[in-house]
Design an enzyme around this catalytic site. Structure first.
Site, PDB file in Angstrom:
ATOM      1  N   GLU A  79       6.981  19.800  -3.105  1.00 16.55           N
ATOM      2  CA  GLU A  79       8.295  19.347  -2.667  1.00 16.55           C
ATOM      3  C   GLU A  79       8.988  18.640  -3.830  1.00 16.55           C
ATOM      4  OE1 GLU A  79       8.410  15.989   0.083  1.00 16.55           O
ATOM      5  OE2 GLU A  79       6.240  16.050   0.186  1.00 16.55           O
ATOM      6  N   CYS A 111       4.825  17.319   2.763  1.00 16.70           N
ATOM      7  CA  CYS A 111       3.425  17.228   2.323  1.00 16.70           C
ATOM      8  C   CYS A 111       2.529  18.260   3.002  1.00 16.70           C
ATOM      9  CB  CYS A 111       2.884  15.827   2.589  1.00 16.70           C
ATOM     10  SG  CYS A 111       3.900  14.532   1.886  1.00 16.70           S
ATOM     11  N   THR A 152       3.901   3.141  -2.780  1.00 12.46           N
ATOM     12  CA  THR A 152       3.206   4.369  -2.351  1.00 12.46           C
ATOM     13  C   THR A 152       3.563   5.573  -3.236  1.00 12.46           C
ATOM     14  OG1 THR A 152       4.897   4.881  -0.695  1.00 12.46           O
ATOM     15  CG2 THR A 152       3.044   3.594   0.048  1.00 12.46           C
ATOM     16  N   SER A 201       7.910   7.324  10.083  1.00 13.55           N
ATOM     17  CA  SER A 201       6.987   8.363   9.629  1.00 13.55           C
ATOM     18  C   SER A 201       5.561   8.058  10.103  1.00 13.55           C
ATOM     19  CB  SER A 201       7.038   8.429   8.100  1.00 13.55           C
ATOM     20  OG  SER A 201       6.422   9.589   7.657  1.00 13.55           O
ATOM     21  N   HIS A 233      -4.170  13.487   5.506  1.00 12.78           N
ATOM     22  CA  HIS A 233      -3.080  13.313   4.542  1.00 12.78           C
ATOM     23  C   HIS A 233      -2.893  11.809   4.363  1.00 12.78           C
ATOM     24  CE1 HIS A 233       0.606  13.195   2.461  1.00 12.78           C
ATOM     25  NE2 HIS A 233       1.299  12.729   3.494  1.00 12.78           N
ATOM     26  N   LYS A 242      -5.216   4.159  10.480  1.00 17.69           N
ATOM     27  CA  LYS A 242      -4.325   4.047  11.651  1.00 17.69           C
ATOM     28  C   LYS A 242      -4.515   5.269  12.561  1.00 17.69           C
ATOM     29  CE  LYS A 242      -0.512   1.565   9.333  1.00 17.69           C
ATOM     30  NZ  LYS A 242       0.031   0.504  10.163  1.00 17.69           N
ATOM     31  N   ASN A 275       0.136   8.501  -3.680  1.00 20.98           N
ATOM     32  CA  ASN A 275       0.459   9.700  -2.898  1.00 20.98           C
ATOM     33  C   ASN A 275       0.684  10.877  -3.834  1.00 20.98           C
ATOM     34  OD1 ASN A 275       1.201  11.418  -0.853  1.00 20.98           O
ATOM     35  ND2 ASN A 275       3.015  10.293  -0.220  1.00 20.98           N
ATOM     36  N   SER A 308       6.218  15.272   6.498  1.00 20.70           N
ATOM     37  CA  SER A 308       7.362  14.675   7.191  1.00 20.70           C
ATOM     38  C   SER A 308       8.420  15.710   7.477  1.00 20.70           C
ATOM     39  CB  SER A 308       7.967  13.573   6.331  1.00 20.70           C
ATOM     40  OG  SER A 308       7.046  12.539   6.190  1.00 20.70           O
TER      41      SER A 308
HETATM   42  N1  COA Z   1      -2.191  -9.319   3.330  1.00 20.92           N
HETATM   43  C1  COA Z   1      -2.664  -8.258   4.023  1.00 20.92           C
HETATM   44  N2  COA Z   1      -1.868  -7.371   4.667  1.00 20.92           N
HETATM   45  C2  COA Z   1      -0.530  -7.568   4.611  1.00 20.92           C
HETATM   46  C3  COA Z   1       0.023  -8.668   3.928  1.00 20.92           C
HETATM   47  C4  COA Z   1      -0.862  -9.572   3.257  1.00 20.92           C
HETATM   48  N3  COA Z   1      -0.413 -10.623   2.568  1.00 20.92           N
HETATM   49  N4  COA Z   1       1.370  -8.585   4.057  1.00 20.92           N
HETATM   50  C5  COA Z   1       1.641  -7.510   4.810  1.00 20.92           C
HETATM   51  N5  COA Z   1       0.498  -6.882   5.154  1.00 20.92           N
HETATM   52  C6  COA Z   1       0.316  -5.662   5.923  1.00 20.92           C
HETATM   53  C7  COA Z   1       1.222  -5.548   7.125  1.00 20.92           C
HETATM   54  O1  COA Z   1       0.713  -6.265   8.235  1.00 20.92           O
HETATM   55  C8  COA Z   1       1.228  -4.045   7.337  1.00 20.92           C
HETATM   56  O2  COA Z   1       0.039  -3.643   7.956  1.00 20.92           O
HETATM   57  P1  COA Z   1       0.091  -2.698   9.271  1.00 20.92           P
HETATM   58  O3  COA Z   1       0.886  -1.472   8.872  1.00 20.92           O
HETATM   59  O4  COA Z   1      -1.325  -2.404   9.573  1.00 20.92           O
HETATM   60  O5  COA Z   1       0.808  -3.489  10.327  1.00 20.92           O
HETATM   61  C9  COA Z   1       1.169  -3.484   5.902  1.00 20.92           C
HETATM   62  O6  COA Z   1       0.696  -4.574   5.086  1.00 20.92           O
HETATM   63  C10 COA Z   1       2.516  -3.021   5.360  1.00 20.92           C
HETATM   64  O7  COA Z   1       3.456  -4.039   5.602  1.00 20.92           O
HETATM   65  P2  COA Z   1       4.948  -3.676   6.002  1.00 20.92           P
HETATM   66  O8  COA Z   1       5.686  -4.941   6.226  1.00 20.92           O
HETATM   67  O9  COA Z   1       4.938  -2.668   7.098  1.00 20.92           O
HETATM   68  O10 COA Z   1       5.409  -2.997   4.639  1.00 20.92           O
HETATM   69  P3  COA Z   1       6.754  -2.278   4.298  1.00 20.92           P
HETATM   70  O11 COA Z   1       7.813  -2.520   5.286  1.00 20.92           O
HETATM   71  O12 COA Z   1       7.022  -2.628   2.879  1.00 20.92           O
HETATM   72  O13 COA Z   1       6.396  -0.694   4.395  1.00 20.92           O
HETATM   73  C11 COA Z   1       5.339   1.388   3.977  1.00 20.92           C
HETATM   74  C12 COA Z   1       5.168  -0.127   3.990  1.00 20.92           C
HETATM   75  C13 COA Z   1       3.975   2.032   3.683  1.00 20.92           C
HETATM   76  C14 COA Z   1       5.829   1.877   5.333  1.00 20.92           C
HETATM   77  C15 COA Z   1       6.357   1.763   2.840  1.00 20.92           C
HETATM   78  O14 COA Z   1       5.768   1.492   1.601  1.00 20.92           O
HETATM   79  C16 COA Z   1       6.791   3.200   2.874  1.00 20.92           C
HETATM   80  O15 COA Z   1       7.722   3.564   3.582  1.00 20.92           O
HETATM   81  N6  COA Z   1       6.137   4.089   2.082  1.00 20.92           N
HETATM   82  C17 COA Z   1       6.405   5.522   2.127  1.00 20.92           C
HETATM   83  C18 COA Z   1       5.521   6.144   3.167  1.00 20.92           C
HETATM   84  C19 COA Z   1       5.739   7.649   3.202  1.00 20.92           C
HETATM   85  O16 COA Z   1       5.816   8.251   2.178  1.00 20.92           O
HETATM   86  N7  COA Z   1       5.876   8.249   4.370  1.00 20.92           N
HETATM   87  C20 COA Z   1       6.198   9.659   4.450  1.00 20.92           C
HETATM   88  C21 COA Z   1       5.134  10.558   3.998  1.00 20.92           C
HETATM   89  S1  COA Z   1       3.893  10.836   5.207  1.00 20.92           S
END
Ligand code: COA
Length: 386
Positions: A79, A111, A152, A201, A233, A242, A275, A308
């Site tokens: 992609e 993906c 990521t 996602s 994936h 998860k 990733n 996605s």
């Molecule tokens: N210690 C431990 N864990 C912590 C923490 C700390 N100090 N602070 C936050 N966390 C945890 C959160 O509780 C959360 O865990 P959970 O998902 O089990 O609840 C995790 O870290 C991520 O925190 P979050 O606030 O959700 O992060 P974010 O809003 O920055 O988003 C992603 C994280 C992964 C969603 C973001 O990086 C993203 O969108 N990546 C792209 C993903 C992708 O490509 N998707 C499409 C392809 S399949």
């Protein structure tokens, strides 16, 4: 006839960013990156690498003279394509000096496309006994500096040769799959970075996994205890946990421990690379095969592929006799260990130095005296490789 993955290889560029360093630079808690999201490092892509060079650098590790005679089809899943018309498979065919008497094609569905490629390869071999297919899944996960997706990012390519009597795994004909138009992640053709709603996602991924797991059980009568492990994936490694957490209670306690142990094995390489979109689930498979030393021939592994937008597929593979002798575990570990660590400044410079404008004749920062395939730059609107 048994058909499956006969050989597999991984390639990722030589530069890597430590995510504790990145967390500090971005004012985030390092534990969020390493524990909450589950990533330690990510590959940084220099401007002389792209999906073609990564794919060719992975494939060259496994192609023998015999393969050159027997490969009829090159399937390139990505992609992060470099041309809207010409397929990356064609560029790769030239670099690898493969026969002209092959079909070459590029596939896209986020993906997921690598899995479709693998299924097409299996079906081709089923109707053309003795022939082989080269499947490459190569991508650059790019979200942008200081965005929530930045942690990521990553890049790399997986190359696989699909044949009959495969040495590593057979691909079983038990797939269940689904597609649903969703706005969790996409990249319009005029953008270099993906648009993503990571939380949406994650929700769709989990829901599709659960739906397909239930469908798979209805179709095959298999239970969770029938599987020695899963390759998911992994846009980030926490994603696999998860998904598996939703069903793990269906296994006996002893088997839950085994699945959890094997999940960790399946995340190890992905933790160090980030990733790689299409290739991510197959890097996870390679990681599982490399680190789960108690796996044995005849064991069944489940593969969950998600792209996605969204499309997902769940199927199984069976480990073949002597598979452990054909898994490039050490080679992959060494590739990751020898990478050069870059600072956040160096990473940002490399991120901004990509050559996207085909209108300017320009050379990349290609390195001399390397045996690797490289993108040399643009000449009269064409990409030049060595
Ligand atoms: N210690 C431990 N864990 C912590 C923490 C700390 N100090 N602070 C936050 N966390 C945890 C959160 O509780 C959360 O865990 P959970 O998902 O089990 O609840 C995790 O870290 C991520 O925190 P979050 O606030 O959700 O992060 P974010 O809003 O920055 O988003 C992603 C994280 C992964 C969603 C973001 O990086 C993203 O969108 N990546 C792209 C993903 C992708 O490509 N998707 C499409 C392809 S399949």
């Amino acid at each position: 006839m048994t058909i499956g993955i006969d050989k597999i290889a991984f390639y990722t560029p030589n530069y890597v960013l430590d995510l504790v360093t990145l967390a500090k630079a971005r004012g985030d808690e390092p534990d969020k990156y390493t524990i909450g999201i589950g990533q330690n490092r990510q590959t940084v892509v220099p401007n002389f690498e792209d999906v073609v060079t990564m794919g060719a650098n992975a494939a060259i590790k496994i192609i023998t003279a015999d393969d050159r005679e027997k490969i009829d089809l090159i399937i390139f899943a990505t992609e992060s394509g470099i041309d809207n018309s010409k397929s990356s498979a064609l560029y790769m065919q030239t670099l690898l000096e493969l026969s002209e008497f092959v079909r070459t094609i590029e596939l896209k569905q986020a993906c997921y496309a690598g899995t479709y490629g693998l299924m097409q390869a299996r079906d081709y071999v089923a109707t053309h006994p003795g022939r082989r297919v080269l499947v490459v899944a190569s991508d650059i996960a790019r979200y942008g500096l200081s965005t929530s997706g930045e942690v990521t990012q990553g890049a790399g390519a997986i190359a696989m040769i699909v044949s009959e009597a495969p040495k590593i795994v057979s691909i079983n004909t038990d797939s269940v799959y689904m597609s649903r138009n969703a706005s969790d992640f996409w990249r319009p053709v005029d953008r270099q970075e993906a648009l993503v709603d990571g939380h949406l996602s994650t929700d769709i991924y989990k829901e599709m996994f659960l739906t397909l797991w239930q469908r798979y059980q209805l179709k095959t009568n298999q239970q969770l205890n029938d599987f020695a492990g899963f390759a998911f994936h992994l846009p980030y490694t926490k994603m696999g946990k998860k998904a598996l957490d939703q069903i793990i209670n269906e296994a006996t306690l002893a088997h839950q421990q085994k699945l959890t142990h094997h999940l960790k094995a399946s995340q190890k390489f992905n933790r160090e690379v980030g990733n790689l979109y299409t290739g991510s689930v197959y890097l996870s498979l390679l990681s599982l095969l490399s680190y789960a030393t108690d796996l044995k021939s005849g064991d069944k592994l489940a593969i969950f592929s998600y792209g996605s937008g969204a499309e997902a597929e769940l199927y199984s593979v069976t480990l073949q006799n002597g598979f452990e002798n054909h898994v490039p575990a050490k080679m992959t570990q060494q590739l990751l260990l020898k990478r050069q660590l870059v600072s956040v400044n160096q990473y940002e410079t490399m991120f901004k130095s990509q050559l996207y404008d085909s209108h300017i004749n320009i050379n990349s920062n290609a390195v001399k005296d390397t045996k690797l395939f490289q993108f040399l730059g643009w000449h009269n609107g064409e990409r030049v490789y060595r």
